[in-house]
Design a protein around this motif. Structure first.
Motif, PDB file in Angstrom:
ATOM      1  N   ARG A   1      49.369  23.193  42.444  1.00 13.22           N
ATOM      2  CA  ARG A   1      47.847  23.295  43.029  1.00 13.22           C
ATOM      3  C   ARG A   1      47.032  23.916  41.732  1.00 13.22           C
ATOM      4  O   ARG A   1      47.710  24.378  40.881  1.00 13.22           O
ATOM      5  CB  ARG A   1      47.673  24.433  44.300  1.00 13.22           C
ATOM      6  CG  ARG A   1      48.589  25.576  44.034  1.00 13.22           C
ATOM      7  CD  ARG A   1      48.473  26.704  45.171  1.00 13.22           C
ATOM      8  NE  ARG A   1      49.448  27.722  45.092  1.00 13.22           N
ATOM      9  CZ  ARG A   1      50.796  27.707  45.175  1.00 13.22           C
ATOM     10  NH1 ARG A   1      51.386  26.669  45.390  1.00 13.22           N
ATOM     11  NH2 ARG A   1      51.527  28.830  44.738  1.00 13.22           N
ATOM     12  N   CYS A   2      45.762  23.723  42.060  1.00 10.40           N
ATOM     13  CA  CYS A   2      45.134  24.276  40.802  1.00 10.40           C
ATOM     14  C   CYS A   2      45.220  26.116  41.027  1.00 10.40           C
ATOM     15  O   CYS A   2      45.329  26.746  42.104  1.00 10.40           O
ATOM     16  CB  CYS A   2      43.659  24.171  41.051  1.00 10.40           C
ATOM     17  SG  CYS A   2      43.075  22.713  41.001  1.00 10.40           S
ATOM     18  N   ALA A   3      45.111  26.706  39.787  1.00 12.98           N
ATOM     19  CA  ALA A   3      45.076  28.213  39.696  1.00 12.98           C
ATOM     20  C   ALA A   3      43.854  28.540  40.516  1.00 12.98           C
ATOM     21  O   ALA A   3      42.916  28.080  40.207  1.00 12.98           O
ATOM     22  CB  ALA A   3      45.215  28.763  38.207  1.00 12.98           C
ATOM     23  N   SER A   4      44.139  29.827  41.163  1.00  9.54           N
ATOM     24  CA  SER A   4      42.897  30.697  41.834  1.00  9.54           C
ATOM     25  C   SER A   4      42.854  31.933  41.251  1.00  9.54           C
ATOM     26  O   SER A   4      43.683  32.460  40.880  1.00  9.54           O
ATOM     27  CB  SER A   4      43.382  30.682  43.416  1.00  9.54           C
ATOM     28  OG  SER A   4      43.356  29.271  43.913  1.00  9.54           O
ATOM     29  N   PHE A   5      41.818  32.346  41.350  1.00  8.14           N
ATOM     30  CA  PHE A   5      41.471  33.846  41.051  1.00  8.14           C
ATOM     31  C   PHE A   5      40.385  34.306  41.967  1.00  8.14           C
ATOM     32  O   PHE A   5      39.425  33.802  42.674  1.00  8.14           O
ATOM     33  CB  PHE A   5      41.017  33.846  39.696  1.00  8.14           C
ATOM     34  CG  PHE A   5      40.077  32.843  39.284  1.00  8.14           C
ATOM     35  CD1 PHE A   5      38.610  33.364  39.453  1.00  8.14           C
ATOM     36  CD2 PHE A   5      40.443  31.492  38.900  1.00  8.14           C
ATOM     37  CE1 PHE A   5      37.675  32.281  39.158  1.00  8.14           C
ATOM     38  CE2 PHE A   5      39.384  30.536  38.481  1.00  8.14           C
ATOM     39  CZ  PHE A   5      38.164  30.962  38.612  1.00  8.14           C
ATOM     40  N   PHE A   6      39.968  35.785  41.874  1.00 10.47           N
ATOM     41  CA  PHE A   6      38.860  36.058  42.581  1.00 10.47           C
ATOM     42  C   PHE A   6      37.490  36.091  42.064  1.00 10.47           C
ATOM     43  O   PHE A   6      37.398  36.098  40.794  1.00 10.47           O
ATOM     44  CB  PHE A   6      39.091  37.804  42.794  1.00 10.47           C
ATOM     45  CG  PHE A   6      40.050  38.180  43.807  1.00 10.47           C
ATOM     46  CD1 PHE A   6      39.896  38.283  45.202  1.00 10.47           C
ATOM     47  CD2 PHE A   6      41.441  38.356  43.221  1.00 10.47           C
ATOM     48  CE1 PHE A   6      40.944  38.724  46.126  1.00 10.47           C
ATOM     49  CE2 PHE A   6      42.417  38.936  44.206  1.00 10.47           C
ATOM     50  CZ  PHE A   6      42.298  39.020  45.593  1.00 10.47           C
ATOM     51  N   SER A   7      36.703  35.563  42.832  1.00 10.87           N
ATOM     52  CA  SER A   7      35.252  35.343  42.133  1.00 10.87           C
ATOM     53  C   SER A   7      34.542  36.504  42.529  1.00 10.87           C
ATOM     54  O   SER A   7      33.546  36.976  41.528  1.00 10.87           O
ATOM     55  CB  SER A   7      34.575  34.127  42.709  1.00 10.87           C
ATOM     56  OG  SER A   7      34.453  34.147  43.998  1.00 10.87           O
ATOM     57  N   PHE A   8      34.596  37.374  43.379  1.00 11.67           N
ATOM     58  CA  PHE A   8      34.282  39.046  43.499  1.00 11.67           C
ATOM     59  C   PHE A   8      35.094  39.625  44.349  1.00 11.67           C
ATOM     60  O   PHE A   8      36.008  38.929  45.297  1.00 11.67           O
ATOM     61  CB  PHE A   8      32.656  39.045  43.662  1.00 11.67           C
ATOM     62  CG  PHE A   8      32.605  38.848  44.916  1.00 11.67           C
ATOM     63  CD1 PHE A   8      32.042  37.618  45.459  1.00 11.67           C
ATOM     64  CD2 PHE A   8      32.417  39.551  46.116  1.00 11.67           C
ATOM     65  CE1 PHE A   8      31.530  37.391  46.896  1.00 11.67           C
ATOM     66  CE2 PHE A   8      32.104  39.496  47.558  1.00 11.67           C
ATOM     67  CZ  PHE A   8      31.571  38.321  47.764  1.00 11.67           C
ATOM     68  N   GLY A   9      35.409  40.922  44.267  1.00 12.57           N
ATOM     69  CA  GLY A   9      36.272  41.671  45.328  1.00 12.57           C
ATOM     70  C   GLY A   9      37.808  41.498  44.540  1.00 12.57           C
ATOM     71  O   GLY A   9      38.242  41.036  43.377  1.00 12.57           O
ATOM     72  N   ASP A  10      38.527  42.056  45.410  1.00  8.83           N
ATOM     73  CA  ASP A  10      40.110  41.862  45.456  1.00  8.83           C
ATOM     74  C   ASP A  10      40.656  41.792  47.065  1.00  8.83           C
ATOM     75  O   ASP A  10      39.581  41.357  47.820  1.00  8.83           O
ATOM     76  CB  ASP A  10      40.779  43.189  44.685  1.00  8.83           C
ATOM     77  CG  ASP A  10      40.858  44.444  45.541  1.00  8.83           C
ATOM     78  OD1 ASP A  10      40.214  44.557  46.578  1.00  8.83           O
ATOM     79  OD2 ASP A  10      41.763  45.253  45.147  1.00  8.83           O
ATOM     80  N   GLY A  11      42.012  41.593  46.874  1.00 11.07           N
ATOM     81  CA  GLY A  11      42.369  41.549  48.256  1.00 11.07           C
ATOM     82  C   GLY A  11      41.810  42.578  49.222  1.00 11.07           C
ATOM     83  O   GLY A  11      41.697  42.018  50.477  1.00 11.07           O
ATOM     84  N   LYS A  12      41.912  43.852  49.020  1.00 13.82           N
ATOM     85  CA  LYS A  12      41.512  44.793  50.171  1.00 13.82           C
ATOM     86  C   LYS A  12      40.146  44.468  50.258  1.00 13.82           C
ATOM     87  O   LYS A  12      39.889  44.628  51.566  1.00 13.82           O
ATOM     88  CB  LYS A  12      41.571  46.189  49.339  1.00 13.82           C
ATOM     89  CG  LYS A  12      41.824  47.237  50.292  1.00 13.82           C
ATOM     90  CD  LYS A  12      41.982  48.775  49.578  1.00 13.82           C
ATOM     91  CE  LYS A  12      42.886  48.989  49.036  1.00 13.82           C
ATOM     92  NZ  LYS A  12      42.903  50.505  48.364  1.00 13.82           N
TER      93      LYS A  12
END
Ligand code: SF4
Length: 153
Positions: A56-67
């Motif tokens: 799959r394509c790599a993903s990342f946060f565009s804002f924030g984090d998990g919490k």
């Protein structure tokens, strides 16, 4: 009867080819730790559980984090610019369900992943202090989450 204590582990750390690029990130220190402590590894890949393909394509946060994502104040996108937040939340919920079903109270998850990151994740291309979505949800439910870095140190 198996008397080993179950522990949730990022599948890629155990040698399974679950990463976005279809490869593994097997961690010999984690495998040794599991064996030495007579634990029963319960492999999870939150991104696969959340309905994403491998590769799959790599993903990342565009804002924030998990919490913050869990309270609606964070977003994830993939390299193609598609929003994938719902997959990450779904994967976290499924992972929590597996932890409950198997009686896991501890997890070893892969540092820096947007699902599994324990102390760091990526906001765009920048490494920031924060948790992945699954780590955040598991932690909120009383599961002790450590990373492969904690095992190696
Ligand atoms: S989501 Fe977690 S288990 Fe799955 S490949 Fe990424 S780091 Fe590994």
């Amino acid at each position: 009867m198996n008397t080993r204590t179950p522990i949730l582990v990022s599948a890629c750390l155990l040698g399974l080819n679950t990463r976005y690029d279809g490869k593994t990130k097997q961690c010999p220190a984690v495998c040794r730790y599991i064996e030495q402590h007579k634990l029963l590894p319960v492999p999870i890949c939150p991104e696969q559980l959340g309905g994403m393909t491998t590769p799959r394509c790599a993903s990342f946060f565009s804002f924030g984090d998990g919490k913050t994502t869990l309270i609606g104040d964070g977003k994830l996108q993939n390299e193609q610019g598609q929003e994938v937040t719902a997959h990450f939340i779904n994967g976290a919920q499924q992972s929590l369900q597996i932890a409950k079903l198997t009686g896991c109270t501890t997890a070893i998850l892969k540092q820096r992943s947007p699902s599994c990151g324990v102390n760091y994740v990526y906001l765009g291309t920048k490494k920031i202090a924060g948790q992945g979505v699954t780590t955040a949800l598991l932690t909120q439910h009383g599961i002790n989450v450590i990373s492969e870095d904690d095992i190696q140190s």
